[in-house]
Design a protein around this motif. Structure first.
Motif, mmCIF file in Angstrom:
data_model
loop_
_atom_site.group_PDB
_atom_site.id
_atom_site.type_symbol
_atom_site.label_atom_id
_atom_site.label_comp_id
_atom_site.label_asym_id
_atom_site.label_seq_id
_atom_site.Cartn_x
_atom_site.Cartn_y
_atom_site.Cartn_z
ATOM 1 N N LEU A 57 -0.041 9.244 -3.192
ATOM 2 C CA LEU A 57 1.086 8.350 -3.422
ATOM 3 C C LEU A 57 1.594 8.449 -4.859
ATOM 4 O O LEU A 57 2.770 8.216 -5.128
ATOM 5 N N LEU A 58 0.702 8.809 -5.791
ATOM 6 C CA LEU A 58 1.059 8.829 -7.212
ATOM 7 C C LEU A 58 1.445 10.209 -7.734
ATOM 8 O O LEU A 58 1.830 10.327 -8.902
ATOM 9 N N GLN A 59 1.382 11.232 -6.899
ATOM 10 C CA GLN A 59 1.607 12.587 -7.423
ATOM 11 C C GLN A 59 3.026 12.796 -7.942
ATOM 12 O O GLN A 59 3.248 13.640 -8.795
ATOM 13 N N ASN A 60 4.011 12.031 -7.469
ATOM 14 C CA ASN A 60 5.371 12.228 -7.984
ATOM 15 C C ASN A 60 5.908 10.997 -8.706
ATOM 16 O O ASN A 60 7.118 10.809 -8.801
ATOM 17 N N ILE A 61 5.003 10.184 -9.257
ATOM 18 C CA ILE A 61 5.473 8.979 -9.956
ATOM 19 C C ILE A 61 6.241 9.343 -11.230
ATOM 20 O O ILE A 61 7.076 8.561 -11.708
ATOM 21 N N GLY A 62 6.014 10.537 -11.775
ATOM 22 C CA GLY A 62 6.787 10.976 -12.934
ATOM 23 C C GLY A 62 8.272 11.098 -12.602
ATOM 24 O O GLY A 62 9.133 10.685 -13.396
ATOM 25 N N GLU A 63 8.591 11.667 -11.434
ATOM 26 C CA GLU A 63 9.985 11.765 -11.014
ATOM 27 C C GLU A 63 10.610 10.383 -10.856
ATOM 28 O O GLU A 63 11.741 10.129 -11.283
ATOM 29 N N LEU A 64 9.860 9.463 -10.233
ATOM 30 C CA LEU A 64 10.373 8.110 -10.016
ATOM 31 C C LEU A 64 10.586 7.379 -11.337
ATOM 32 O O LEU A 64 11.598 6.696 -11.529
ATOM 33 N N ALA A 65 9.635 7.526 -12.262
ATOM 34 C CA ALA A 65 9.779 6.883 -13.571
ATOM 35 C C ALA A 65 10.961 7.460 -14.337
ATOM 36 O O ALA A 65 11.689 6.741 -15.034
ATOM 37 N N LEU A 66 11.171 8.762 -14.208
ATOM 38 C CA LEU A 66 12.313 9.402 -14.858
ATOM 39 C C LEU A 66 13.628 8.835 -14.329
ATOM 40 O O LEU A 66 14.557 8.557 -15.102
ATOM 41 N N LEU A 67 13.725 8.619 -13.017
ATOM 42 C CA LEU A 67 14.943 8.040 -12.447
ATOM 43 C C LEU A 67 15.210 6.657 -13.032
ATOM 44 O O LEU A 67 16.357 6.296 -13.303
ATOM 45 N N ARG A 68 14.154 5.892 -13.239
ATOM 46 C CA ARG A 68 14.334 4.548 -13.809
ATOM 47 C C ARG A 68 14.851 4.636 -15.245
ATOM 48 O O ARG A 68 15.721 3.852 -15.655
ATOM 49 N N SER A 69 14.353 5.583 -16.009
ATOM 50 C CA SER A 69 14.842 5.754 -17.379
ATOM 51 C C SER A 69 16.277 6.277 -17.388
ATOM 52 O O SER A 69 17.056 5.946 -18.287
ATOM 53 N N ALA A 120 0.617 11.110 0.831
ATOM 54 C CA ALA A 120 -0.550 10.226 0.861
ATOM 55 C C ALA A 120 -1.189 10.199 2.249
ATOM 56 O O ALA A 120 -2.419 10.240 2.388
ATOM 57 N N ARG A 121 -0.365 10.130 3.271
ATOM 58 C CA ARG A 121 -0.905 10.057 4.634
ATOM 59 C C ARG A 121 -1.593 11.348 5.045
ATOM 60 O O ARG A 121 -2.656 11.317 5.680
ATOM 61 N N LEU A 122 -1.003 12.493 4.684
ATOM 62 C CA LEU A 122 -1.647 13.757 5.029
ATOM 63 C C LEU A 122 -2.947 13.928 4.254
ATOM 64 O O LEU A 122 -3.963 14.362 4.816
ATOM 65 N N THR A 174 0.821 -1.216 0.000
ATOM 66 C CA THR A 174 0.000 0.000 0.000
ATOM 67 C C THR A 174 0.849 1.258 0.000
ATOM 68 O O THR A 174 0.331 2.351 -0.246
ATOM 69 N N ARG A 175 2.148 1.131 0.271
ATOM 70 C CA ARG A 175 3.019 2.301 0.335
ATOM 71 C C ARG A 175 3.840 2.496 -0.937
ATOM 72 O O ARG A 175 4.647 3.421 -1.022
ATOM 73 N N ASP A 176 3.680 1.628 -1.908
ATOM 74 C CA ASP A 176 4.536 1.656 -3.092
ATOM 75 C C ASP A 176 3.802 2.280 -4.277
ATOM 76 O O ASP A 176 2.779 1.754 -4.721
ATOM 77 N N PRO A 177 4.295 3.399 -4.828
ATOM 78 C CA PRO A 177 3.597 4.053 -5.947
ATOM 79 C C PRO A 177 3.444 3.162 -7.176
ATOM 80 O O PRO A 177 2.385 3.161 -7.817
ATOM 81 N N GLN A 178 4.481 2.402 -7.539
ATOM 82 C CA GLN A 178 4.402 1.572 -8.745
ATOM 83 C C GLN A 178 3.357 0.476 -8.585
ATOM 84 O O GLN A 178 2.593 0.207 -9.510
ATOM 85 N N VAL A 179 3.320 -0.165 -7.442
ATOM 86 C CA VAL A 179 2.314 -1.192 -7.186
ATOM 87 C C VAL A 179 0.917 -0.586 -7.284
ATOM 88 O O VAL A 179 0.018 -1.136 -7.942
ATOM 89 N N THR A 180 0.726 0.555 -6.638
ATOM 90 C CA THR A 180 -0.586 1.214 -6.656
ATOM 91 C C THR A 180 -1.028 1.536 -8.077
ATOM 92 O O THR A 180 -2.154 1.208 -8.487
ATOM 93 N N CYS A 214 -12.049 1.421 -10.561
ATOM 94 C CA CYS A 214 -11.285 1.316 -9.322
ATOM 95 C C CYS A 214 -10.429 2.570 -9.209
ATOM 96 O O CYS A 214 -9.591 2.827 -10.075
ATOM 97 N N LEU A 215 -10.632 3.341 -8.148
ATOM 98 C CA LEU A 215 -9.910 4.589 -7.977
ATOM 99 C C LEU A 215 -8.834 4.504 -6.906
ATOM 100 O O LEU A 215 -8.096 5.468 -6.698
ATOM 101 N N SER A 216 -8.739 3.369 -6.214
ATOM 102 C CA SER A 216 -7.756 3.221 -5.145
ATOM 103 C C SER A 216 -7.158 1.829 -5.197
ATOM 104 O O SER A 216 -7.704 0.910 -5.829
ATOM 105 N N LEU A 217 -6.041 1.650 -4.506
ATOM 106 C CA LEU A 217 -5.396 0.341 -4.462
ATOM 107 C C LEU A 217 -6.302 -0.684 -3.794
ATOM 108 O O LEU A 217 -6.384 -1.832 -4.245
ATOM 109 N N ALA A 218 -6.987 -0.298 -2.734
ATOM 110 C CA ALA A 218 -7.857 -1.245 -2.032
ATOM 111 C C ALA A 218 -8.939 -1.781 -2.968
ATOM 112 O O ALA A 218 -9.233 -2.984 -2.975
#
Length: 402
Positions: A283-295, A261-263, A187-193, A211-215
């Motif tokens: 949790l997903l608001q900065n997934i672009g930064e994370l994806a960029l790091l992977r590239s 995400a928690r706030l 539940t804490r991982d952006p890519q999984v979500t 489905c709008l959430s991981l749950a």
């Protein structure tokens, strides 16, 4: 790209664009003049082979659509492609996986990451000699970093997985992992979500409503399917970043995403809104930064260079584009995308209260440490939510409950 019926060609079916480019270039080095066609998913590869049988197929075992095994199985069912030579490159090299593939008669079965010299020798034996035999690489100009990232933006694999999730999956394979603990980590991982929400809303789903959430995604997919999909994510190339600076930044961004995400979830609970939606969006608001790091890790793996100023420039200029492309590519539900987008700015249209919550979350997190949350009372977001100043004062900006 059309293929002439009179010209032999090699088909490269690979998920990762830079790997596909590397494989295409390798074929051209060995056989100057050989036509090479790259495709990015299994269905496109199958359709191409049915139009015209290639001289050789190089296929990613974890290909989208039809994976490498499914594609090879389909090809062996049709007369024209029953004897098509195939090099299968897969992250699955355990005994059970190898036994499953052997009846499909691949010409070679290589593990990821493949060893370039070994692959070169194998391809030299398998490629037709009539196309010419090269001894020197073609003089093809190398990509610039910006060219590389522009191509990767539309075809990237998303964020790396968090180290805690990868470690928990490894323990699970060894039978030493509490599923409840693993579920909490997921539940804490952006890519999984992002990926489970995307797949749960895929075209194969027969259920109504998004489905709008991981749950919600986990409920639709079920435990077994969810774990299978997460394990497949863990097997992808660069699921864990190897370069220390990139790994450090990914950890920082992951912690920032969880804090957001928690706030957002806390605020939604206070306002009796959809806290699960707000948590997932945060949790997903900065997934672009994370994806960029992977590239960027892919860029380094392909022999590129990256200094700190270039890294920071890429994060400033390209992260938003990567995030936008991912949300479109994965077809995340519009409701979720609108809430994520509101984190950065409020549009002119009608906004859900959850979207306002995400925007308020950013305002609170960006507030200087010595500034009181009640100083935001005049902000448009606060006015639209009609917030009690007392609630603003209680907002846990620093010690956010888990």
């Amino acid at each position: 790209m059309s293929i002439s019926a009179q010209v032999s060609f090699v088909l490269v079916a690979y998920n990762e664009p830079w790997r596909a480019d590397q494989l295409c270039q390798l074929v051209r080095e060995l056989r100057p003049g050989m036509r090479v066609l790259p495709v990015g998913d299994g269905h496109a590869a199958l359709a191409t082979c049915k139009r015209q049988v290639p001289s050789l197929l190089i296929v990613d075992g974890e290909l989208d659509g039809l994976d490498g095994r499914q594609l090879l199985r389909e090809l062996r069912r049709h007369g024209p492609t029953q004897r098509l030579p195939c090099v299968l490159i897969s992250a699955r090299t355990d005994t059970a996986s190898v036994r499953t593939v052997l009846p499909l008669a691949p010409a070679a079965y290589l593990g990821k990451p493949y060893e370039l010299d070994d692959l070169r020798r194998r391809l030299d034996r398998l490629l037709p000699r009539s196309a010419g035999r090269g001894v020197a690489p073609l003089a093809v100009p190398a990509d610039s970093l910006d060219d590389f990232l522009e191509r990767m933006r539309q075809h990237n694999r998303g964020a790396p997985l968090q180290d805690a999730v990868l470690a928990a999956l490894h323990r699970l394979q060894g039978g030493d992992q509490d599923l409840g603990e693993l579920d909490e980590l997921l539940t804490r991982d952006p890519q999984v979500t992002a990926r489970l929400i995307s797949i749960a809303n895929g075209s194969g789903s027969q259920q109504s409503g998004s489905c709008l959430s991981l749950a919600q995604a986990q409920q639709r997919l079920g435990l077994a399917r969810s774990l299978q999909l997460v394990t497949e994510l863990a097997l992808q190339h660069n699921a864990r970043l190897a370069e220390p600076r990139l790994a450090e930044l990914a950890a920082q961004l992951g912690a920032q995403a969880l804090r957001t995400a928690r706030l957002a979830s806390w605020l939604a609970q206070q306002l009796k809104l959809d806290s699960e939606l707000c948590f997932s969006a945060g949790l997903l608001q900065n997934i672009g930064e994370l994806a960029l790091l992977r590239s960027l890790q892919d860029w380094l793996d392909s022999g590129g260079e990256l200094d700190e100023p270039s890294l920071q420039r890429c994060l400033r200029e390209r992260a938003a584009g990567f995030g936008s492309a991912l949300r479109t590519q994965w077809r995340l539900p519009l409701g979720l995308r609108q809430v994520i987008s509101a984190y950065y700015a409020l549009g002119a249209g009608v906004l859900s209260r959850e979207a306002l919550v995400l925007n308020l979350t950013r305002l609170l997190l960006e507030l200087p440490c010595d500034a009181a949350p009640t100083s935001l009372a005049g902000e448009r977001t606060v006015r639209l939510l009609r917030l009690d100043p007392e609630l603003l004062a209680r907002a846990p900006r620093h010690a956010i409950p888990g």
